[in-house]
Design a protein around this motif. Structure first.
Motif, PDB file in Angstrom:
ATOM      1  N   ILE A   1      41.263  43.688  26.215  1.00 48.05           N
ATOM      2  CA  ILE A   1      40.374  43.553  27.366  1.00 48.05           C
ATOM      3  C   ILE A   1      39.099  44.349  27.118  1.00 48.05           C
ATOM      4  CG2 ILE A   1      40.224  43.689  29.875  1.00 48.05           C
ATOM      5  CD1 ILE A   1      42.615  42.066  28.848  1.00 48.05           C
ATOM      6  N   PRO A   2      37.941  43.704  27.191  1.00 52.94           N
ATOM      7  CA  PRO A   2      36.685  44.406  26.902  1.00 52.94           C
ATOM      8  C   PRO A   2      36.373  45.496  27.929  1.00 52.94           C
ATOM      9  CG  PRO A   2      36.254  42.193  27.735  1.00 52.94           C
ATOM     10  CD  PRO A   2      37.727  42.282  27.509  1.00 52.94           C
ATOM     11  N   THR A   3      35.380  46.295  27.584  1.00 49.08           N
ATOM     12  CA  THR A   3      35.045  47.497  28.349  1.00 49.08           C
ATOM     13  C   THR A   3      34.624  47.181  29.778  1.00 49.08           C
ATOM     14  OG1 THR A   3      34.344  48.637  26.340  1.00 49.08           O
ATOM     15  CG2 THR A   3      33.528  49.509  28.415  1.00 49.08           C
ATOM     16  N   SER A   4      35.184  47.976  30.684  1.00 50.86           N
ATOM     17  CA  SER A   4      34.827  47.904  32.098  1.00 50.86           C
ATOM     18  C   SER A   4      35.405  49.135  32.782  1.00 50.86           C
ATOM     19  CB  SER A   4      35.401  46.632  32.742  1.00 50.86           C
ATOM     20  OG  SER A   4      35.195  46.639  34.149  1.00 50.86           O
ATOM     21  N   LYS A   5      34.955  49.386  33.982  1.00 50.35           N
ATOM     22  CA  LYS A   5      35.686  50.299  34.844  1.00 50.35           C
ATOM     23  C   LYS A   5      36.875  49.500  35.342  1.00 50.35           C
ATOM     24  CE  LYS A   5      31.816  50.247  35.522  1.00 50.35           C
ATOM     25  NZ  LYS A   5      30.767  49.653  34.650  1.00 50.35           N
ATOM     26  N   GLN A   6      38.085  49.836  34.892  1.00 45.48           N
ATOM     27  CA  GLN A   6      39.218  48.964  35.180  1.00 45.48           C
ATOM     28  C   GLN A   6      40.527  49.738  35.236  1.00 45.48           C
ATOM     29  OE1 GLN A   6      39.530  45.988  32.045  1.00 45.48           O
ATOM     30  NE2 GLN A   6      38.720  47.414  30.549  1.00 45.48           N
ATOM     31  N   ASN A   7      41.488  49.148  35.924  1.00 46.01           N
ATOM     32  CA  ASN A   7      42.838  49.688  36.042  1.00 46.01           C
ATOM     33  C   ASN A   7      43.829  48.548  35.908  1.00 46.01           C
ATOM     34  OD1 ASN A   7      40.953  51.422  37.928  1.00 46.01           O
ATOM     35  ND2 ASN A   7      42.611  52.765  37.309  1.00 46.01           N
ATOM     36  N   GLU A   8      44.994  48.851  35.316  1.00 49.69           N
ATOM     37  CA  GLU A   8      45.939  47.801  34.984  1.00 49.69           C
ATOM     38  C   GLU A   8      47.372  48.222  35.302  1.00 49.69           C
ATOM     39  OE1 GLU A   8      46.312  50.714  31.816  1.00 49.69           O
ATOM     40  OE2 GLU A   8      44.585  49.863  32.833  1.00 49.69           O
ATOM     41  N   GLY A   9      48.246  47.238  35.386  1.00 48.33           N
ATOM     42  CA  GLY A   9      49.675  47.483  35.525  1.00 48.33           C
ATOM     43  C   GLY A   9      50.437  46.297  34.966  1.00 48.33           C
ATOM     44  N   TRP A  10      51.556  46.586  34.289  1.00 49.76           N
ATOM     45  CA  TRP A  10      52.380  45.511  33.721  1.00 49.76           C
ATOM     46  C   TRP A  10      53.197  44.851  34.835  1.00 49.76           C
ATOM     47  CZ3 TRP A  10      52.341  43.885  28.693  1.00 49.76           C
ATOM     48  CH2 TRP A  10      51.827  44.743  27.714  1.00 49.76           C
ATOM     49  N   LEU A  11      52.915  43.585  35.106  1.00 49.79           N
ATOM     50  CA  LEU A  11      53.732  42.861  36.082  1.00 49.79           C
ATOM     51  C   LEU A  11      55.032  42.412  35.431  1.00 49.79           C
ATOM     52  CD1 LEU A  11      53.661  41.980  39.032  1.00 49.79           C
ATOM     53  CD2 LEU A  11      52.667  39.813  38.300  1.00 49.79           C
ATOM     54  N   ASP A  12      54.938  41.916  34.195  1.00 51.59           N
ATOM     55  CA  ASP A  12      56.110  41.632  33.369  1.00 51.59           C
ATOM     56  C   ASP A  12      55.643  41.656  31.917  1.00 51.59           C
ATOM     57  OD1 ASP A  12      55.117  38.989  32.635  1.00 51.59           O
ATOM     58  OD2 ASP A  12      55.822  38.274  34.580  1.00 51.59           O
ATOM     59  N   ALA A  13      56.515  41.288  30.988  1.00 51.44           N
ATOM     60  CA  ALA A  13      56.195  41.424  29.568  1.00 51.44           C
ATOM     61  C   ALA A  13      55.008  40.578  29.130  1.00 51.44           C
ATOM     62  CB  ALA A  13      57.417  41.065  28.725  1.00 51.44           C
ATOM     63  N   ASP A  14      54.682  39.539  29.884  1.00 51.16           N
ATOM     64  CA  ASP A  14      53.595  38.649  29.484  1.00 51.16           C
ATOM     65  C   ASP A  14      52.480  38.568  30.515  1.00 51.16           C
ATOM     66  OD1 ASP A  14      54.700  37.680  26.971  1.00 51.16           O
ATOM     67  OD2 ASP A  14      56.227  36.712  28.214  1.00 51.16           O
ATOM     68  N   THR A  15      52.526  39.430  31.541  1.00 51.00           N
ATOM     69  CA  THR A  15      51.550  39.348  32.624  1.00 51.00           C
ATOM     70  C   THR A  15      51.113  40.748  33.040  1.00 51.00           C
ATOM     71  OG1 THR A  15      52.844  37.468  33.456  1.00 51.00           O
ATOM     72  CG2 THR A  15      51.065  38.288  34.861  1.00 51.00           C
ATOM     73  N   ILE A  16      49.813  40.927  33.204  1.00 54.40           N
ATOM     74  CA  ILE A  16      49.338  42.198  33.740  1.00 54.40           C
ATOM     75  C   ILE A  16      48.557  41.967  35.024  1.00 54.40           C
ATOM     76  CG2 ILE A  16      49.257  43.373  31.509  1.00 54.40           C
ATOM     77  CD1 ILE A  16      46.233  42.959  31.477  1.00 54.40           C
ATOM     78  N   LEU A  17      48.626  42.950  35.907  1.00 58.10           N
ATOM     79  CA  LEU A  17      47.734  43.019  37.055  1.00 58.10           C
ATOM     80  C   LEU A  17      46.491  43.762  36.590  1.00 58.10           C
ATOM     81  CD1 LEU A  17      50.220  44.079  39.879  1.00 58.10           C
ATOM     82  CD2 LEU A  17      49.101  41.853  39.644  1.00 58.10           C
ATOM     83  N   LEU A  18      45.328  43.214  36.881  1.00 62.86           N
ATOM     84  CA  LEU A  18      44.111  43.788  36.326  1.00 62.86           C
ATOM     85  C   LEU A  18      43.011  43.808  37.384  1.00 62.86           C
ATOM     86  CD1 LEU A  18      42.774  44.875  33.729  1.00 62.86           C
ATOM     87  CD2 LEU A  18      42.096  42.525  33.198  1.00 62.86           C
ATOM     88  N   ALA A  19      42.469  45.005  37.614  1.00 58.12           N
ATOM     89  CA  ALA A  19      41.288  45.176  38.459  1.00 58.12           C
ATOM     90  C   ALA A  19      40.150  45.596  37.542  1.00 58.12           C
ATOM     91  CB  ALA A  19      41.544  46.237  39.523  1.00 58.12           C
ATOM     92  N   ARG A  20      39.053  44.833  37.531  1.00 58.77           N
ATOM     93  CA  ARG A  20      37.950  45.106  36.607  1.00 58.77           C
ATOM     94  C   ARG A  20      36.693  44.398  37.100  1.00 58.77           C
ATOM     95  NH1 ARG A  20      37.426  44.113  31.442  1.00 58.77           N
ATOM     96  NH2 ARG A  20      35.446  43.047  31.672  1.00 58.77           N
TER      97      ARG A  20
END
Length: 704
Positions: free
Chosen positions: A181-200
């Motif tokens: 994921i390219p540079t940003s002010k961002q936060n993430e969380g693993w929803l499952d092994a193939d999916t992330i929650l991403l705020a960016r």
């Protein structure tokens, strides 16, 4: 969980979009210094740096200070602080051979030995060299329950903005075709092994006016960002943004949440479900702190009434995850409620217990909380943990995969020690001890109280020689923070000890209001237009020290950073007669335009806004930039900042120095070109900043 701006959140780049109206730029002749990396501004910085470097680095003391500071920062016999991951001990490590750092692991058994054998999985120095960037470690998000994959957060030069890269902990390599994921002010969380929650930053209209993401999407492995699916959208007017958090426990429970930071201290909390998002009936001033046996831990900064239960301000409570999912009326169980001189300092969930660290009159205490067979009905048991007194105790590492944990203990004169503990049988044992970095022979620590302008007793610590003459002749430096409910507690400041205390000088830590030493009420006493009391507290501590003849204004210096830098600026203006040295680090100083600079708009909850007449009027009375006066006999301050600071921004420091220059007031200004808000690009930078600061204090308080 929602991350505090002054610690971990991804902050904004320079922006004024959507911020409240500010004074006409024509009224501010130094508005051009707000051009973050503009050529004119950077030319000004270069000229200022040249003069300050000459003043400090040509001092004969500088070379020794730098050598000692670098030796302490890079010493290989430091404690390698543990991260419990996948049955291993991970650690991020910097030394002279690895100035930017390596991520490495060893076994739990080997870690307990005096000389563990480490396996490096990621070398940031090598990565930086290969890619032509200066990558700075900003942590990693681990995929549970297997803990074999991580999303590594990398910052270019120390900015809060990060790139995210998927990393395989088994192979020690970035995942080919994985998340990148390219540079940003961002936060993430693993929803499952193939999916992330991403705020960016997803493009125009997805960042708040303070530069935080307010749109959260799900992103699948292998998909481009454009294919991400939106699941929640906050408002551009939110003071902070929206961030994901994943909670899991040792019983197999797992849930995803979103925090919407409507204000800095007030948020909405949502549960992510297959059917959509469910807004939870939790207090605005609360945070989720973990989960044990299906019980979600909630820390409050305001009183909470629910289901016939009143949870006091500053408490830790628990509610069943099932109740959050079903929507039934919550009946929180109180795990800990502080008294007037206590506050929560840390919470960690293990497989079957909760480790709670508290401050008790600014001294560390730890207890283990255990759910009874039916926690919702029978409550929790509490057991104190026996650890050294008169120290700060922090939770170094814990995991919901087991009941193993590590606790760090440190005091002003006591080098940090690391204690291993099984929360199921909380009898800690010391496993690591950092060697002494300075000679503490003949030194003592005392705690006194000063009386502030409203009669409140303000505690402070002073470290000094036992045989110190009480005639005001001892050079002394004092620091404090005073904001955002962040406590300042005793710690082993090795570099201060080596460069300052060893020479017979004194150090003071003031526990002023605005911080979190005594919980939310101690913080809220200084919010917005009540903030002058924070500055009165600080001055009262200095005056108490002088009354006891422990030092004197001629021999007294002060320093602080970020919000503490604002504190220094105010004290510089309001009490120039109380100090002979003032170090202002990565500060806020223009409180009339602070909402227009970097992430300033997110701090309206703390400082107030110029859009509110009463708050604007107050800010005008304290803004350091606006209150410099010609003809006043100020001590020559040392103001330093970093170009890469995308949180507070270097603009405040630049403009303050420029105004001093205009008025013919002596000063020193230095802007490091890397390091972000923390000045943490590498160990050489930290040593340089420490050495220059100590040269300044030596020149001002000890003499040339």
């Amino acid at each position: 969980m929602k991350k505090r701006i002054l610690s971990l959140v991804s902050a904004a780049l320079l922006t004024g979009a959507g911020a409240p109206p500010a004074p006409n730029p024509t009224d501010d002749p130094y508005i051009w210094l707000e051009d973050w990396t503009g050529p004119r501004a950077m030319q000004w910085v270069e000229a200022e740096n040249e003069a300050t470097v000459a003043a400090f680095q040509n001092d004969p003391r500088y070379a020794g200070y730098y050598r000692d500071a670098l030796a302490i920062a890079s010493a290989k016999d430091r404690i390698a602080m543990p991260m419990l991951i996948h049955g291993r001990i991970y650690n991020f490590w910097r030394d002279a051979d690895h100035p930017q750092g390596i991520w490495r692991y060893t076994s739990e058994a080997d870690y307990a030995t005096d000389a563990p054998t480490w396996t490096t999985v990621l070398d940031l120095d090598a990565l930086s060299k290969a890619e032509g960037r200066k990558w700075v470690w900003k942590g990693a998000s681990i995929l549970d329950p297997d803990e074999k994959l991580a999303l590594v957060n990398l910052s270019d030069g120390g900015e809060d903005a990060v790139s995210l890269r998927e990393f395989d902990l088994e192979t020690g390599a970035f995942v080919k075709g994985g998340f990148d994921i390219p540079t940003s002010k961002q936060n993430e969380g693993w929803l499952d092994a193939d999916t992330i929650l991403l705020a960016r930053d997803w493009g125009e209209g997805t960042m708040t006016k303070s530069g935080y993401p307010f749109v959260v999407k799900t992103l699948k492995r292998g998909e481009p960002l454009a294919a991400a699916q939106e699941i929640y959208r906050g408002e551009a007017s939110d003071q902070v943004g929206t961030f994901p958090q994943i909670l899991s426990d040792g019983s197999g429970n797992r849930a995803a949440f979103l925090y919407r930071g409507v204000t800095f201290f007030g948020n909405e909390t949502y549960l992510v479900t297959a059917q959509g998002l469910k807004k939870l009936p939790l207090p605005a001033k609360s945070n989720l702190q973990g989960m044990v046996d299906g019980q979600v831990l909630i820390q409050t900064s305001e009183a909470w009434e629910s289901g016939g239960v009143t949870v006091p301000t500053g408490s830790l409570a628990a509610v069943p995850l099932q109740a959050l999912q079903s929507g039934e009326t919550l009946k929180p169980h109180i795990l800990f409620a502080p008294n007037a001189r206590q506050s929560i300092d840390g919470v960690a969930a293990t497989k079957g217990h909760v480790i709670l660290a508290i401050n008790d009159n600014v001294r560390g205490r730890v207890m283990v909380l255990t759910p009874k067979s039916n926690a919702a009905a029978d409550g929790w048991a509490s057991k104190p943990v026996s650890l050294p007194d008169n120290a700060t105790i922090s939770i170094a590492s814990a995991t919901e995969k087991s009941d193993k944990a590590y606790l760090a203990v440190a005091g002003f004169l006591a080098p940090t020690t690391l204690w291993a503990m099984d929360a199921a049988d909380p009898t800690p044992r010391q496993v690591k001890a950092m060697p002494a970095r300075f000679d503490a022979t003949g030194l003592a620590v005392e705690q006194f109280e000063a009386t502030s302008t409203d009669g409140t007793k303000i505690p402070y610590f002073i470290v000094h020689r036992k045989d110190m003459k009480k005639d005001g002749s001892t050079p002394t430096i004092m620091t404090a923070y005073g904001g955002f409910e962040i406590p300042m507690t005793p710690s082993y400041a090795a570099i201060t000890g080596k460069l300052w205390l060893e020479r017979g000088n004194s150090f003071v830590l003031a526990n002023i209001r605005g911080g979190g030493e005594f919980g939310p009420a101690w913080h809220e006493a200084g919010l917005k237009t009540k903030r002058q009391i924070i500055y009165d507290d600080f001055a009262a501590v200095a005056q108490d020290i002088f009354a006891r003849k422990l030092s004197s204004p001629e021999k007294f210096g002060i320093y602080g950073g970020s919000n503490g830098g604002l504190l220094m600026g105010v004290e510089f203006n309001q009490h120039p007669d109380l100090w002979n040295g003032v170090v202002i680090q990565v500060p806020l100083l223009d409180m009339i335009r602070y909402e227009q600079i970097a992430a300033g708009a997110s701090w309206v909850d703390e400082y107030g806004s110029v859009s509110v007449p009463a708050e604007k009027a107050f800010l005008e009375t304290i803004s350091p930039y606006a209150n410099i006066r010609k003809g006043v006999d100020y001590p020559a301050p040392y103001i330093w900042t970093t170009t890469k600071d995308d949180r507070v921004g270097p603009q405040h420091a630049r403009k303050f120095a420029a105004r001093l220059k205009e008025y013919g007031i002596p000063y020193f200004f230095y802007e490091d070109t890397a390091g972000g808000h923390s000045g943490d690009a590498d160990i050489e930078q930290g040593a340089r900043l420490q050495a220059m600061q100590m040269v300044y204090f030596s020149q001002r308080l000890e003499g040339k």
